[in-house]
Design an enzyme around this catalytic site. Structure first.
Site, PDB file in Angstrom:
ATOM      1  N   LEU A  59       0.867  -1.216  -0.145  1.00 16.51           N
ATOM      2  CA  LEU A  59       0.058  -0.061   0.157  1.00 16.51           C
ATOM      3  C   LEU A  59       0.814   1.286   0.173  1.00 16.51           C
ATOM      4  O   LEU A  59       0.457   2.268  -0.291  1.00 16.51           O
ATOM      5  CB  LEU A  59      -1.051  -0.088   1.319  1.00 16.51           C
ATOM      6  CG  LEU A  59      -2.169  -1.136   1.191  1.00 16.51           C
ATOM      7  CD1 LEU A  59      -2.999  -0.994   2.348  1.00 16.51           C
ATOM      8  CD2 LEU A  59      -2.981  -0.682  -0.291  1.00 16.51           C
ATOM      9  N   ASN A  90       6.926  -3.551   3.838  1.00 21.06           N
ATOM     10  CA  ASN A  90       8.125  -2.797   3.421  1.00 21.06           C
ATOM     11  C   ASN A  90       7.772  -1.068   3.119  1.00 21.06           C
ATOM     12  O   ASN A  90       7.955  -0.590   1.854  1.00 21.06           O
ATOM     13  CB  ASN A  90       8.775  -3.420   2.333  1.00 21.06           C
ATOM     14  CG  ASN A  90       7.959  -3.417   0.936  1.00 21.06           C
ATOM     15  OD1 ASN A  90       6.815  -3.434   0.985  1.00 21.06           O
ATOM     16  ND2 ASN A  90       8.419  -3.460  -0.246  1.00 21.06           N
ATOM     17  N   ASP A 150       9.147  -9.145   3.014  1.00 20.41           N
ATOM     18  CA  ASP A 150       8.882  -9.260   1.665  1.00 20.41           C
ATOM     19  C   ASP A 150       9.350  -8.199   1.071  1.00 20.41           C
ATOM     20  O   ASP A 150       9.617  -6.837   1.503  1.00 20.41           O
ATOM     21  CB  ASP A 150       7.274  -9.094   1.385  1.00 20.41           C
ATOM     22  CG  ASP A 150       7.038  -9.261  -0.078  1.00 20.41           C
ATOM     23  OD1 ASP A 150       7.565 -10.307  -0.594  1.00 20.41           O
ATOM     24  OD2 ASP A 150       6.699  -8.473  -0.687  1.00 20.41           O
ATOM     25  N   HIS A 230       4.569 -15.664  -3.325  1.00 20.43           N
ATOM     26  CA  HIS A 230       4.805 -15.518  -4.784  1.00 20.43           C
ATOM     27  C   HIS A 230       5.815 -16.746  -5.034  1.00 20.43           C
ATOM     28  O   HIS A 230       6.695 -16.483  -5.629  1.00 20.43           O
ATOM     29  CB  HIS A 230       5.331 -14.152  -5.256  1.00 20.43           C
ATOM     30  CG  HIS A 230       6.289 -13.348  -4.489  1.00 20.43           C
ATOM     31  ND1 HIS A 230       7.510 -14.050  -3.874  1.00 20.43           N
ATOM     32  CD2 HIS A 230       6.200 -12.392  -3.980  1.00 20.43           C
ATOM     33  CE1 HIS A 230       8.211 -13.094  -3.402  1.00 20.43           C
ATOM     34  NE2 HIS A 230       7.439 -11.941  -3.221  1.00 20.43           N
ATOM     35  N   ASN A 276       9.755  -9.113  -9.000  1.00 20.82           N
ATOM     36  CA  ASN A 276      10.607  -9.958  -8.507  1.00 20.82           C
ATOM     37  C   ASN A 276       9.715 -10.792  -7.476  1.00 20.82           C
ATOM     38  O   ASN A 276       9.097 -10.418  -6.556  1.00 20.82           O
ATOM     39  CB  ASN A 276      11.290  -9.081  -7.370  1.00 20.82           C
ATOM     40  CG  ASN A 276      12.581 -10.010  -6.669  1.00 20.82           C
ATOM     41  OD1 ASN A 276      12.812 -11.207  -7.219  1.00 20.82           O
ATOM     42  ND2 ASN A 276      13.134  -9.526  -5.597  1.00 20.82           N
ATOM     43  N   ASP A 303       0.387  -9.669  -4.939  1.00 24.03           N
ATOM     44  CA  ASP A 303       1.665  -8.813  -4.679  1.00 24.03           C
ATOM     45  C   ASP A 303       1.477  -7.649  -5.436  1.00 24.03           C
ATOM     46  O   ASP A 303       2.396  -6.922  -6.254  1.00 24.03           O
ATOM     47  CB  ASP A 303       2.688  -9.716  -5.264  1.00 24.03           C
ATOM     48  CG  ASP A 303       4.045  -9.134  -5.057  1.00 24.03           C
ATOM     49  OD1 ASP A 303       4.082  -8.021  -4.272  1.00 24.03           O
ATOM     50  OD2 ASP A 303       5.100  -9.754  -5.680  1.00 24.03           O
ATOM     51  N   HIS A 307       4.295   1.553  -8.378  1.00 20.30           N
ATOM     52  CA  HIS A 307       5.392   2.185  -8.317  1.00 20.30           C
ATOM     53  C   HIS A 307       5.147   3.492  -9.233  1.00 20.30           C
ATOM     54  O   HIS A 307       4.558   3.555 -10.093  1.00 20.30           O
ATOM     55  CB  HIS A 307       6.564   1.596  -9.098  1.00 20.30           C
ATOM     56  CG  HIS A 307       7.107   0.340  -8.088  1.00 20.30           C
ATOM     57  ND1 HIS A 307       7.766   0.595  -6.873  1.00 20.30           N
ATOM     58  CD2 HIS A 307       6.961  -0.892  -8.531  1.00 20.30           C
ATOM     59  CE1 HIS A 307       8.047  -0.483  -6.685  1.00 20.30           C
ATOM     60  NE2 HIS A 307       7.647  -1.456  -7.545  1.00 20.30           N
TER      61      HIS A 307
END
Ligand code: DOR
Ligand code: ZN
Length: 425
Positions: A59, A90, A150, A230, A276, A303, A307
């Site tokens: 988020l 993260n 993650d 993932h 990734n 996932d 960005h």
């Protein structure tokens, strides 16, 4: 509270019936229901699913509100048919304290579009050196049960063991980003024929498989719960198959993009396909689809990784990895599996709710159950236009693709968050 009478809906693929929502719960189901005070929703041709639950959402708040906020990500989730999402740790600052996870949890409540369940970091600052305050996060108002670094792998086996031991006391879960960092230094894409042809440094399948193999052994040794984020390779599926056969307490997820897109996409050098773990081969995709259908892989998780333009629209080597997922996941599941509604409900709602321990989610619409549900039009097809997405970011790998299925409405505890395919607030 408004009552809603949903007319002629197929519940998880069953025969059409009416469904009455009142006071936040499913009050009644059956043909020919009447309720004078209820708003009527004509749902003929639509399928009702338990609200989708995403175990893996980024988020970006706090820290990168230009890419996504709790509110914009929540809206994207609701439009994708979700009623709950687990927010990865993260962020900046990292969600490694009770203070940060409570902040994310509170922002989720204020947005009120989906239940936002924060995931806590395993190690301080995701640095992989010291355990974060797992107990304080578990005891906080956010009630954290899943912990994950993650984006980074907890690569130190001693720390991983400690983390598994620590969360065992409250039946917590460690969600591992399985990537042996020494095997992926400088990696830009899947290591294979395509990377050789393009001259890009490869991310070998064994870097994932080696960590999963190690971690299922650690989880077995400790008797604790491991979740694998993932999963992307056929070899990982075999490791998981063996571990599950032995009774190890391990669950696993696969993303929509790893079920659909291959490493050939990297040949475009369009960084929207950089992710990734990386996109893999057609053989991996076939193994992942089979594993998901069988239950060796338990769930689909998005996932969702928004960005900002400057982090994505640049040279491949400099671009951040990650793709949007919340607003397209159900369409990809329909594209891959067709109208196997029970499978979709199981892998995208019931099981993720159970893994995350989210009470009131993952339950098929039935009398007395909290009205967390979504209505899908399986006959609709839509062209994905990045500019029309509710996410603050635009990095969808499905731009201008035509995908099956449309979310018509989503209800969170009986209140619509999406109606007529549009967000209510
Ligand atoms: O592609 C990815 N993006 N993989 C991750 O593990 C992290 C994520 C992100 O945070 O952008
Ligand atoms: Zn990850």
């Amino acid at each position: 509270m408004t009552a809603y009478l949903i007319r002629s809906v197929s519940i998880v693929g069953g025969e059409p019936t009416d469904l009455l929502i009142r006071d936040g719960v499913v009050a009644e189901t059956g043909r020919g229901l009447a309720a004078d005070d209820a708003t009527v929703v004509d749902a003929s041709g639509l399928v009702a699913l338990p609200g989708l639950v995403d175990l893996h959402t980024h988020l970006r708040e706090p820290g990168r509100e230009d890419a996504e906020t709790v509110e914009s990500g929540s809206r994207a989730a609701a439009l994708g048919g979700y009623t709950a999402v687990c927010a990865m740790a993260n962020t900046s600052p990292v969600a490694d304290t009770a203070g940060v996870v409570e902040q994310v949890w509170r922002l989720g409540r204020e947005a009120g579009l989906v239940d936002v369940q924060p995931i806590g970091a395993v190690t301080v600052g995701l640095a992989g050196e010291r355990l974060a305050e797992l107990g304080a996060m578990a005891d906080s108002a956010a009630g954290v049960r899943i912990f994950s670094d993650d984006g980074h792998c907890v690569s130190d086996p001693r720390l991983m063991r400690r983390a598994l031991e620590y969360v065992k006391a409250f039946d917590g879960v460690i969600a591992q980003h399985a990537e042996e960092p020494r095997l992926t230094e400088g990696a830009q894409m899947h290591e294979g024929e395509v990377s050789t042809r393009l001259g890009l440094t490869g991310w070998p399948a064994v870097a994932e498989e080696a960590i999963i193999a190690r971690d299922v052994l650690l989880a077995e040794h400790v008797g604790s719960r491991l979740h694998v984020c993932h999963v992307s390779t056929a070899g990982s599926v075999e490791v998981l198959r063996q571990a599950k056969a032995r009774g190890v307490r391990v669950t696993a997820e696969v993303t929509p993009h790893h079920l659909l897109l291959t490493d050939e996409r990297a040949a475009s050098y369009d960084p929207v396909f950089k992710v990734n773990p990386p996109l893999r081969t057609a053989a991996d995709i076939a193994a992942l689809r089979e594993a998901l259908a069988e239950g060796v892989i338990d769930i689909i998780a998005t996932d969702h990784a928004p960005h900002a333009v400057e982090d994505k629209e640049c040279e491949w080597a400099y671009a951040r990895p990650g793709m949007l997922g919340l607003e397209t996941a159900l369409s990809i599941a329909l594209d891959v599996f067709g109208p196997r509604w029970d499978l979709i409900a199981e892998r995208m709602s019931r099981t993720p709710a159970r893994i995350a321990g989210l009470a009131g989610h993952g339950l098929d619409p039935a009398p007395g159950v909290p009205a967390n549900l979504t209505l899908v039009d399986p006959a609709a097809r839509r062209v994905i236009e990045p500019a029309e997405l509710a996410s603050r970011s635009r990095n969808t790998p499905y731009a201008r693709m035509t995908l099956p299925g449309r979310i018509v409405a989503t209800f969170l505890r009986g209140e619509p968050t999406v109606l007529d395919g549009k967000a209510v607030k």
